[in-house]
Design a protein around this motif. Structure first.
Motif, PDB file in Angstrom:
ATOM      1  N   SER A  19       0.853  -1.196   0.000  1.00 54.49           N
ATOM      2  CA  SER A  19       0.000   0.000   0.000  1.00 54.49           C
ATOM      3  C   SER A  19       0.881   1.234   0.000  1.00 54.49           C
ATOM      4  CB  SER A  19      -0.880   0.018   1.245  1.00 54.49           C
ATOM      5  OG  SER A  19      -1.449   1.283   1.443  1.00 54.49           O
ATOM      6  N   LEU A  20       0.433   2.261  -0.667  1.00 58.77           N
ATOM      7  CA  LEU A  20       1.057   3.585  -0.565  1.00 58.77           C
ATOM      8  C   LEU A  20       0.084   4.511   0.154  1.00 58.77           C
ATOM      9  CD1 LEU A  20       3.029   5.511  -3.307  1.00 58.77           C
ATOM     10  CD2 LEU A  20       1.382   6.670  -1.864  1.00 58.77           C
ATOM     11  N   THR A  46      -3.088   4.089   1.475  1.00 58.55           N
ATOM     12  CA  THR A  46      -3.807   3.682   2.686  1.00 58.55           C
ATOM     13  C   THR A  46      -2.883   3.739   3.892  1.00 58.55           C
ATOM     14  OG1 THR A  46      -5.141   2.266   1.280  1.00 58.55           O
ATOM     15  CG2 THR A  46      -5.244   1.859   3.642  1.00 58.55           C
ATOM     16  N   HIS A  85     -13.515  -1.829  -0.216  1.00 61.04           N
ATOM     17  CA  HIS A  85     -12.511  -0.818   0.160  1.00 61.04           C
ATOM     18  C   HIS A  85     -13.270   0.435   0.620  1.00 61.04           C
ATOM     19  CE1 HIS A  85      -8.861   1.236   0.552  1.00 61.04           C
ATOM     20  NE2 HIS A  85      -8.335   1.112  -0.647  1.00 61.04           N
TER      21      HIS A  85
HETATM   22  N1   CP Z   1      -6.138   3.445  -3.353  1.00 63.86           N
HETATM   23  C1   CP Z   1      -5.378   2.709  -2.510  1.00 63.86           C
HETATM   24  O1   CP Z   1      -5.895   2.029  -1.633  1.00 63.86           O
HETATM   25  O2   CP Z   1      -4.048   2.831  -2.692  1.00 63.86           O
HETATM   26  P1   CP Z   1      -2.948   1.922  -1.954  1.00 63.86           P
HETATM   27  O3   CP Z   1      -3.179   0.495  -2.425  1.00 63.86           O
HETATM   28  O4   CP Z   1      -1.628   2.471  -2.390  1.00 63.86           O
HETATM   29  O5   CP Z   1      -3.143   2.023  -0.483  1.00 63.86           O
END
Ligand code: CP
Length: 314
Positions: free
Chosen positions: A47-48, A50, A147
């Protein structure tokens, strides 16, 4: 709010949205709620947004946050009930979640689907184990089928940028090089099909129908161009097939969003949850256009999380 794992947990979505907009105006105004509190964040997948927005949200609220990349930072976790643990797994999820609950006041967890076993994914077997073993409130940072923090951030963004009382919001499938989960479009449909001031349309090639438990009677339009006509907001996202589970049935590049597609809309604002495969899902010209809200949308991930933390810790 006891946990935050779906639209249902949001309760009165308009009240939650209003709270998020208020918190965004005064991000440090509720630090008394987070003081001496700890937010635990567990990621079973990369993840970035989140990860970083959740840490920032905790900070804004006056709380501390820790992050654990499960498996990489910790012992390898066993998921099966009653397992004889004489193989490669070193700690049972039952013990790990109960122990981590000792170290925080609220626990955010990201799991991902198998994309091979639809029953396992859509019964949320992994996430439900976490709910079972946690002794503190749990926030979904993305699960096998949903999500919700992303959808809440999308709702905040639409509310901020809408120019009329009612708006047309279109969710369009877009091509990709890999098979992706249905979590983001499921949640987007679950949320936006309930918003009273939104006319919601989903467009995708035949075969990519989402689970009707999420689309809840939303208008499905197989002709992407027709769906985009008059749209005020366009959210693009790839997903793999729900019915032919996890399969990529086709990848027609004509579905990639370009300025020609956006020209059909009512000068629509563009949304994508990110990360995005540039010039596969969406062209640079759309992503970098003045009407693109992808960065603002990612920024609102702080306020969706901060609002949920506020509700769970207050
Ligand atoms: N949109 C989102 O959840 O991005 P990450 O997967 O980088 O957290």
């Amino acid at each position: 709010m006891k946990n935050f794992t779906s639209f249902a947990d949001a309760g009165d979505y308009q009240a939650l949205l209003n709270k998020a907009l208020e918190i965004k105006q005064n991000p440090f105004g509720y630090q008394h709620i987070g003081r001496n509190k700890t937010v635990g964040l567990i990621f079973f997948n990369p993840s970035l947004r989140t990860r970083l927005s959740s840490v920032k949200a905790a900070y804004n609220l006056g709380a501390q946050a820790w992050v654990l990349n499960a498996g990489a930072d910790s012992w390898t976790l066993e998921m099966a009930d009653g397992a004889v643990m004489n193989g490669s797994t070193q700690e049972h999820i039952k013990d790990a979640i109960a122990v981590m609950s000792q170290y925080c006041d609220v626990l955010g967890v990201r799991t991902f689907p198998t994309l091979t076993d639809r029953d396992e994914d859509y019964e949320e077997r992994t996430f439900n184990k976490i709910l079972q073993y946690a002794t503190v409130p749990v926030i979904s940072l993305e699960s096998a089928t949903r999500h919700p923090l992303q959808s809440f951030a999308d709702l905040i963004t639409v509310a901020e940028f809408k120019r009329t009382e009612r708006v047309k919001v279109v969710l369009t499938w877009a091509p990709h090089v890999r098979a992706l989960p249905q979590c983001v479009p499921n949640s987007f449909a679950e949320w936006f099909s309930e918003v009273e001031w939104v006319d919601f349309v989903i467009t995708h090639p035949e075969g990519y129908e989402l689970d009707e438990r999420f689309t809840k009677g939303a208008r499905i339009e197989y002709d992407q161009r027709k769906a985009l006509e008059g749209a005020d907001f366009v959210q693009a996202k790839n997903w793999s097939s729900f019915h032919d589970y996890g399969q990529v049935l086709g990848n027609d590049p004509a579905w990639m969003l370009t300025p020609a597609h956006m020209a059909l809309t009512n000068d629509a604002k563009f949304l994508h949850c990110l990360p995005v495969r540039r010039n596969v899902e969406v062209s640079d010209a759309v992503l970098d256009a003045p009407g693109s809200l992808i960065i603002e949308e990612a920024g609102n991930r702080v306020f969706s999380m901060q609002t949920v933390l506020h509700e769970l810790l207050k």
